[in-house]
Design a protein around this motif. Sequence first.
Motif, mmCIF file in Angstrom:
data_model
loop_
_atom_site.group_PDB
_atom_site.id
_atom_site.type_symbol
_atom_site.label_atom_id
_atom_site.label_comp_id
_atom_site.label_asym_id
_atom_site.label_seq_id
_atom_site.Cartn_x
_atom_site.Cartn_y
_atom_site.Cartn_z
ATOM 1 N N PRO A 35 -3.525 68.274 10.021
ATOM 2 C CA PRO A 35 -4.456 68.724 11.067
ATOM 3 C C PRO A 35 -5.028 70.123 10.816
ATOM 4 O O PRO A 35 -6.067 70.472 11.381
ATOM 5 C CB PRO A 35 -3.578 68.723 12.331
ATOM 6 N N LYS A 40 -12.065 66.209 7.067
ATOM 7 C CA LYS A 40 -12.667 65.461 8.163
ATOM 8 C C LYS A 40 -12.702 66.293 9.440
ATOM 9 O O LYS A 40 -13.723 66.336 10.148
ATOM 10 C CB LYS A 40 -11.869 64.175 8.384
ATOM 11 N N ARG A 41 -11.598 66.971 9.733
ATOM 12 C CA ARG A 41 -11.555 67.812 10.942
ATOM 13 C C ARG A 41 -12.440 69.034 10.791
ATOM 14 O O ARG A 41 -13.014 69.531 11.774
ATOM 15 C CB ARG A 41 -10.114 68.236 11.229
ATOM 16 N N GLU A 44 -15.988 68.069 11.475
ATOM 17 C CA GLU A 44 -16.120 67.803 12.909
ATOM 18 C C GLU A 44 -16.249 69.105 13.691
ATOM 19 O O GLU A 44 -17.079 69.213 14.601
ATOM 20 C CB GLU A 44 -14.914 67.005 13.408
ATOM 21 N N ASP A 59 -8.883 69.168 20.650
ATOM 22 C CA ASP A 59 -7.663 69.197 19.845
ATOM 23 C C ASP A 59 -7.934 68.692 18.427
ATOM 24 O O ASP A 59 -7.061 68.126 17.788
ATOM 25 C CB ASP A 59 -6.592 68.320 20.509
ATOM 26 N N SER A 60 -9.162 68.918 17.954
ATOM 27 C CA SER A 60 -9.516 68.388 16.641
ATOM 28 C C SER A 60 -9.664 69.458 15.567
ATOM 29 O O SER A 60 -9.528 69.159 14.378
ATOM 30 C CB SER A 60 -10.824 67.590 16.731
ATOM 31 N N ASP A 260 0.735 68.336 17.461
ATOM 32 C CA ASP A 260 0.282 67.133 16.761
ATOM 33 C C ASP A 260 1.413 66.622 15.864
ATOM 34 O O ASP A 260 1.805 67.295 14.906
ATOM 35 C CB ASP A 260 -0.953 67.451 15.917
#
Length: 429
Positions: A35, A40-41, A44, A59-60, A260
Motif C-alpha cells: 500500500p 497503481k495507488r 490513483e 484510504d488509497s 491495511d
Amino acid sequence: MNLIPKYLVACLGRYWLIHTDYWQTISNRVEVATPLNSWKRLIEGVYLYDHGINPYEGDSFHESPIMLILFHFLLKKVPYLLPVIFVLLDALTAHILYKASKSFIRIFKESQESGKGQIAEDSITMLVTESQLDEVPIYVLSMYLFNPYSFLNCAGMTTTVIQNLLLAVSLWGAASGHRALACVFIALATHQALYPILLVVPISILLANVNQGCNKCSYIRTLLGFVLCWGFCIFISAFIMDGSYDYIYNTYGFILTVPDLKPNIGLFWYFFTEMFEHFRLLFVCAFQINALALYVVPLTLRFHKEPVLLATVLIALSTIFRSYPCVGDVGFYLALLPLWKHLFSFMQQKFIVGCAFLITSALGPTVWHLWIYSGSANANFFFGVTLSFATAQIFLITDLLFAHIKREFTLKNGSSRQVDGKPAKLVLR
C-alpha cells in the motif's frame, strides 16, 4: 574494468520486463507492491489530486506530498518516459552504491592499517589484501544490478526504487564526509518511509570518523542537520497541501498503526488479522518498538567502531520488521553484503540461508496462487512461507554479526583458539 556492459545488460533487462505482458502481474504482486509503494495507488493519488480532490481523505494513497507533486509533474509532462526514468534511477542507485563501497573500502583499509599493531602474529595472513578489497565494489554493483529482487522492484515501477536511491546517496555522502548531502537524503528517505530514521546513528558515527573532528560536536551537527532537513520536508509537504498537516495521518500514521492488512512478505498482517481488537494497541506498540528502537542502542554500543556494518545491519533489521516490506527493500541490503566478503569464511549458515531464500522465493508465489486462485490453501500456508523468509533473513544477519566477532577475536588472539594457554571456545550469547 569496463562497467558499461553491466549497466547496459541490467538496464535493457529491466526495460524489457516493463514492456512485457507480465508487467501488470509483477506490479500487482504482493511481494513487490505494498500500500505504500504501489504504482497503481500512486497514479490513483495523482488522478485525485489533478481533479481537485485531496488524495489523503480516503484510504488509497499513502505517499508523501513531495512524491505526489513529483509524479503529478512527470505523468502530466512526460508519461512516455516513466519506464526509462525508473530504469535509469535504479541504475543510478547501483552506481552510487558502487561509489559508496569504494569509500567504505578506503575506510576499511585505513582501519586495518591502524590496527595492525594489535594483531596476533599467526593471524597476519587473515588480513584482507589490496586486490581482494578492490574487487568488492564490483561485487556490490553486480549484486544490485542483477539481483532478482531489485529487477522485480524496478519492473513493478514501485516507489521503493526512489527510496533505495535516497538511501544510497545518504550512505555515499556519509562515507565521503559530506554531512549536508547525507542529512538531506536521509531526511528525504525518512520522510518517505519513516524507518530510515534508524540510519541517523551510523551516519553520525561515520561522519565523525571520516571528518576526524570533535566527535560530540560532529554528532550534534549531524543530528541537527537531519532534524532541520526533515522538518523542512514536513513543512514543504504541508505547503503543497495548502497548509494542512492532515496528510501525516495517512503517511506516518498509516505506517505506524498498520490499518491495511493486505498480505505481504512482512510479519504484521497475519498477527493483526488474527488478533482480538482490544489487544491491537499493545501489539502495535510492541511491533513498532521492535522495528524502530529495540536494536539501535545495543548494536551501536557493540559495533560503534564499525559504522558501515552497523548501517548494513540496521537497514536489514528495519526491512525484516517494518510494517509493509517488499522485495525491493531486501534487494537493497543484500547488495551491501559483498562489503563483508572477508567474513564469509567465518559464517556457518551460508548454505542453509541460501537454500531458505531460494525455496521461500519460489514457494511464495506458488502458495499465493493455491490460496487466492485455486482455493486449495489458506492464509496459514502463505504466512508460513513469509515467516520462513523472515527467519532466513534473521539467520543471515546474526550469522554475519557473529562472523565479525569471531574474526575480531581471531585477529587479536590468533588462530590457536587458546586464551591464557587454555583451549577457548567462542559462544554467542
